[in-house]
Design an enzyme around this catalytic site. Structure first.
Site, short mmCIF file in Angstrom:
data_model
loop_
_atom_site.label_atom_id
_atom_site.label_comp_id
_atom_site.label_asym_id
_atom_site.label_seq_id
_atom_site.Cartn_x
_atom_site.Cartn_y
_atom_site.Cartn_z
CG ASP A 67 -0.27 -0.41 2.51
OD1 ASP A 67 0.97 -0.33 2.57
OD2 ASP A 67 -0.97 -0.78 3.46
CG ASN A 136 -8.56 -1.24 11.97
OD1 ASN A 136 -7.67 -1.96 11.51
ND2 ASN A 136 -8.98 -0.16 11.34
CG HIS A 138 -5.56 -2.14 8.81
ND1 HIS A 138 -5.61 -0.76 8.90
CD2 HIS A 138 -4.28 -2.47 9.15
CE1 HIS A 138 -4.42 -0.29 9.24
NE2 HIS A 138 -3.60 -1.31 9.40
CD GLU A 143 -8.52 1.07 7.72
OE1 GLU A 143 -8.25 0.11 8.47
OE2 GLU A 143 -8.07 2.21 7.93
#
Ligand code: PGA
Length: 248
Positions: A67, A136, A138, A143
Site C-alpha cells: 500500500d 482494527n 486491517h 479496513e
C-alpha cells in the site's frame, strides 16, 4: 495455519527471515510482497544482515508493496516508498526497477490500480507476502468492512488507523485520509503469507483473526481461508489465543 510464538521482536525478525529465506532457496526468480509499519522492521534488519553476509541474494528478487498513502510524494519521509528505500532497498543488492510500491499520486487512480494488479500477474504472482496487522484487524489498508475478494483500489482510512499512524506525523491532521492498497483477494492469491504481530495492544485482534469467525469486520480473519499462512507473534501479542496450537 502455523502459529509461531517468540520471545521478542528481534527473534520475530529472525524467525520470519528464516522462513522466507528457506522458501527463496534454489529459486531463480522470486516475488516478495512487502509491508510497512513498525512491525516488519526487525525482519528487514535481519534480511539486510543476511544479504551482507552473502546468505541471501536479492539480485533476482522482485517486490510488490501492499500500500501507499494517497497524496504523498515518493520522497516524503512518511511515504511508504521512502520507508522501503531507507529501511530495506538501499541496503541490499536489489535493482530499484524491481521494487514496486503503488503510486499515491496517479491522475487516474483506478487505471493505476488495475496496472498494479497486471504487474503482479505478469511477474507470475507473489511467492511470499509479508503482513502486519492493524489494531482494527486491517491487512494492508483493507479496513474493517472491506470485501474479502477486494482488489487493489483507493480506500478511505478509518479514524482508528489515522489515530494509530498519527505518531509518525507532526499532527493527526497531517495523516492522509486515503490510501491505495492491494485488496484482500489480491493478498489471498499469494502462494504463502507471513503475518507478524508484536505488543499487547494487538493480542485481542490477533486472537480474533486466528480463532474468531471469518468476517469482513476483522479483515485478517480472511487468512483462515488460505492454506499457506504462518503467524509469527511475540508472547504478548499471542496472549489472548486459546484454541490454536502454537509452536516455538
Ligand atoms: P504497525 O502497523 O506495524 O505500525 O503496528 C501495522 C499495520 O497497520 O498493518
Amino acid at each position: 495455519m502455523k502459529v509461531i510464538v517468540v520471545k521478542d521482536e528481534e527473534e520475530m525478525g529472525k524467525r520470519a527471515a528464516a522462513v522466507i529465506a528457506e522458501d527463496m532457496e534454489d529459486r531463480e526468480f522470486y516475488v516478495l510482497g512487502l509491508a510497512t509499519g513498525s512491525t516488519p522492521l526487525s525482519l528487514y534488519k535481519q534480511l539486510i544482515a543476511m544479504n551482507k553476509e552473502d546468505e541471501l541474494d536479492f539480485a533476482s528478487v522482485v517486490t510488490f508493496n501492499l500500500d501507499e498513502y494517497v497524496g504523498l510524494e515518493p520522497d516524503h519521509p512518511q511515504s511508504y516508498r521512502y520507508f522501503m528505500d531507507t529501511n530495506l532497498f538501499d541496503h541490499v543488492n536489489i535493482a530499484k526497477a524491481n521494487t514496486h510500491v503503488p503510486g499515491g499520486l496517479a491522475e487516474d487512480p483506478e487505471l493505476q490500480c488495475m496496472f498494479y494488479e497486471d504487474l503482479i500477474e505478469d511477474a507470475g504472482g507473489i511467492d511470499f507476502q509479508v503482513l502486519g496487522i492493524g489494531s482494527n484487524g486491517h491487512i494492508g489498508f483493507n479496513e474493517p468492512g472491506s470485501s474479502l475478494s477486494s482488489r487493489t483500489r483507493v480506500v478511505d482510512l478509518t479514524e482508528s488507523t489515522i489515530a494509530d499512524n498519527a505518531r509518525f506525523f507532526d499532527k493527526a491532521e497531517d495523516v492522509p485520509r486515503q490510501a491505495v492498497t492491494m485488496g484482500i483477494g489480491t493478498i489471498l492469491e499469494s502462494s504463502r503469507v507471513i503475518l507478524l504481530a508484536t505488543g499487547a495492544g494487538k493480542a485481542d485482534v490477533v486472537a480474533k483473526a486466528i480463532e474468531g469467525p471469518v468476517t469482513a469486520s476483522v479483515p485478517a480473519s480472511a487468512l483462515q481461508l488460505h492454506p499457506g499462512v504462518t503467524f509469527v507473534l511475540t508472547e504478548d501479542a499471542a496472549a489472548d489465543l486459546k484454541i490454536v496450537r502454537t509452536s516455538r
